[in-house]
Every structure is written in structure tokens, then in C-alpha cells.
Write a protein that holds these residues in place. Structure first.
Motif, PDB file in Angstrom:
ATOM      1  N   LYS A 131      -2.711   6.162  -4.886  1.00 15.33           N
ATOM      2  CA  LYS A 131      -3.667   5.144  -4.465  1.00 15.33           C
ATOM      3  C   LYS A 131      -3.487   4.936  -2.969  1.00 15.33           C
ATOM      4  O   LYS A 131      -2.381   4.654  -2.503  1.00 15.33           O
ATOM      5  CB  LYS A 131      -3.440   3.825  -5.198  1.00 15.33           C
ATOM      6  CG  LYS A 131      -3.796   3.860  -6.653  1.00 15.33           C
ATOM      7  CD  LYS A 131      -3.628   2.498  -7.291  1.00 15.33           C
ATOM      8  CE  LYS A 131      -3.984   2.537  -8.748  1.00 15.33           C
ATOM      9  NZ  LYS A 131      -3.828   1.220  -9.382  1.00 15.33           N
ATOM     10  N   ILE A 171      -9.463   0.595  -1.963  1.00 11.51           N
ATOM     11  CA  ILE A 171      -8.314   1.276  -2.560  1.00 11.51           C
ATOM     12  C   ILE A 171      -8.864   2.477  -3.313  1.00 11.51           C
ATOM     13  O   ILE A 171      -9.647   2.327  -4.250  1.00 11.51           O
ATOM     14  CB  ILE A 171      -7.529   0.340  -3.490  1.00 11.51           C
ATOM     15  CG1 ILE A 171      -7.026  -0.865  -2.701  1.00 11.51           C
ATOM     16  CG2 ILE A 171      -6.369   1.086  -4.145  1.00 11.51           C
ATOM     17  CD1 ILE A 171      -6.380  -1.930  -3.541  1.00 11.51           C
ATOM     18  N   LYS A 226     -11.847  -3.858   2.538  1.00 17.26           N
ATOM     19  CA  LYS A 226     -10.800  -2.897   2.209  1.00 17.26           C
ATOM     20  C   LYS A 226     -11.225  -2.090   0.994  1.00 17.26           C
ATOM     21  O   LYS A 226     -11.928  -2.584   0.123  1.00 17.26           O
ATOM     22  CB  LYS A 226      -9.488  -3.597   1.873  1.00 17.26           C
ATOM     23  CG  LYS A 226      -8.711  -4.054   3.058  1.00 17.26           C
ATOM     24  CD  LYS A 226      -7.258  -4.343   2.768  1.00 17.26           C
ATOM     25  CE  LYS A 226      -7.005  -5.273   1.625  1.00 17.26           C
ATOM     26  NZ  LYS A 226      -5.591  -5.680   1.542  1.00 17.26           N
ATOM     27  N   THR A 255      -5.057   3.021   0.632  1.00 15.92           N
ATOM     28  CA  THR A 255      -5.810   1.850   1.067  1.00 15.92           C
ATOM     29  C   THR A 255      -6.341   2.074   2.481  1.00 15.92           C
ATOM     30  O   THR A 255      -5.597   2.506   3.363  1.00 15.92           O
ATOM     31  CB  THR A 255      -4.907   0.603   1.039  1.00 15.92           C
ATOM     32  OG1 THR A 255      -4.311   0.506  -0.249  1.00 15.92           O
ATOM     33  CG2 THR A 255      -5.716  -0.653   1.305  1.00 15.92           C
ATOM     34  N   SER A 271       0.822  -1.207   0.000  1.00 14.76           N
ATOM     35  CA  SER A 271       0.000   0.000   0.000  1.00 14.76           C
ATOM     36  C   SER A 271       0.861   1.265   0.000  1.00 14.76           C
ATOM     37  O   SER A 271       0.477   2.279  -0.586  1.00 14.76           O
ATOM     38  CB  SER A 271      -0.954   0.009   1.197  1.00 14.76           C
ATOM     39  OG  SER A 271      -0.237   0.121   2.403  1.00 14.76           O
TER      40      SER A 271
END
Length: 99
Positions: free
Chosen positions: A27, A83, A81, A29, A19
Motif C-alpha cells: 500500500k 492510498i 490523499k 500513499t 505509510s
């Protein structure tokens, strides 16, 4: 569906090598509420972090792991999760700055 407010959607950031490497591409997470959908996650990120614009959101559900302690068996909690991909002209998220 439960009444989930935008400040309840994002639970905590995910800090792993993968991550952290994705942060170069903007990006980020996060662990999110299991009942949150992509539009709720997008709205929460834009409200919680000033100056951010979300381009897209990818989500994934993770099943709980099977655990055993003696004869008793069980399972850990399910997680979700997300992203979040920010746009190029968006500001960076500051909680990841010192890591």
C-alpha cells in the motif's frame, strides 16, 4: 473539471511512519490533485511506475487547518490523499526503495 493529465495527478509521496509500515502490504500513499478521481489515480500510477498493477484505490479529502496571525484569520489549502493497493504479482514502486 480541469483538463488533468496523468503526470499532473500524483503530486508527491507521503512519507510517514504509518505509510511506511503499510508498504509491507503493498500500500503506497500519495498526495494527489484535488480534482482527480480513483480511475485517474489508478491510470497515473500504472503509467508512471513500470510494471505496477493497481488492485484498488482509497481516497480522502483533508480540509485546510484554520490559522491565525494577529487579527487576521485564514485557512491552509485543502489536500487530497490516495492510498494505492497493488496486486500481489505487481512490481514495487522504486521511489520508496531507499527510505
Amino acid at each position: 473539471m480541469a483538463n488533468v493529465q496523468y503526470y499532473d495527478v500524483i503530486l508527491k509521496p507521503v512519507v510517514t511512519e504509518k505509510s511506511m509500515a503499510a508498504m509491507a502490504e503493498k500500500k503506497y500513499t500519495f498526495l494527489v490533485h484535488p480534482e482527480a478521481n480513483k480511475t485517474m489515480i489508478k491510470e497515473a500510477v500504472e503509467k508512471m511506475f513500470e510494471g505496477t498493477k493497481v488492485a484498488k484505490v482509497n481516497t480522502m479529502n483533508q480540509e485546510g487547518k484554520k490559522k491565525r496571525r494577529g487579527v487576521t484569520t485564514g485557512q491552509t489549502v485543502k489536500t487530497k490523499k490516495a492510498i494505492v493497493q497493488l496486486t500481489e504479482d505487481s512490481a514495487d514502486i522504486e521511489i520508496f526503495a531507499g527510505l
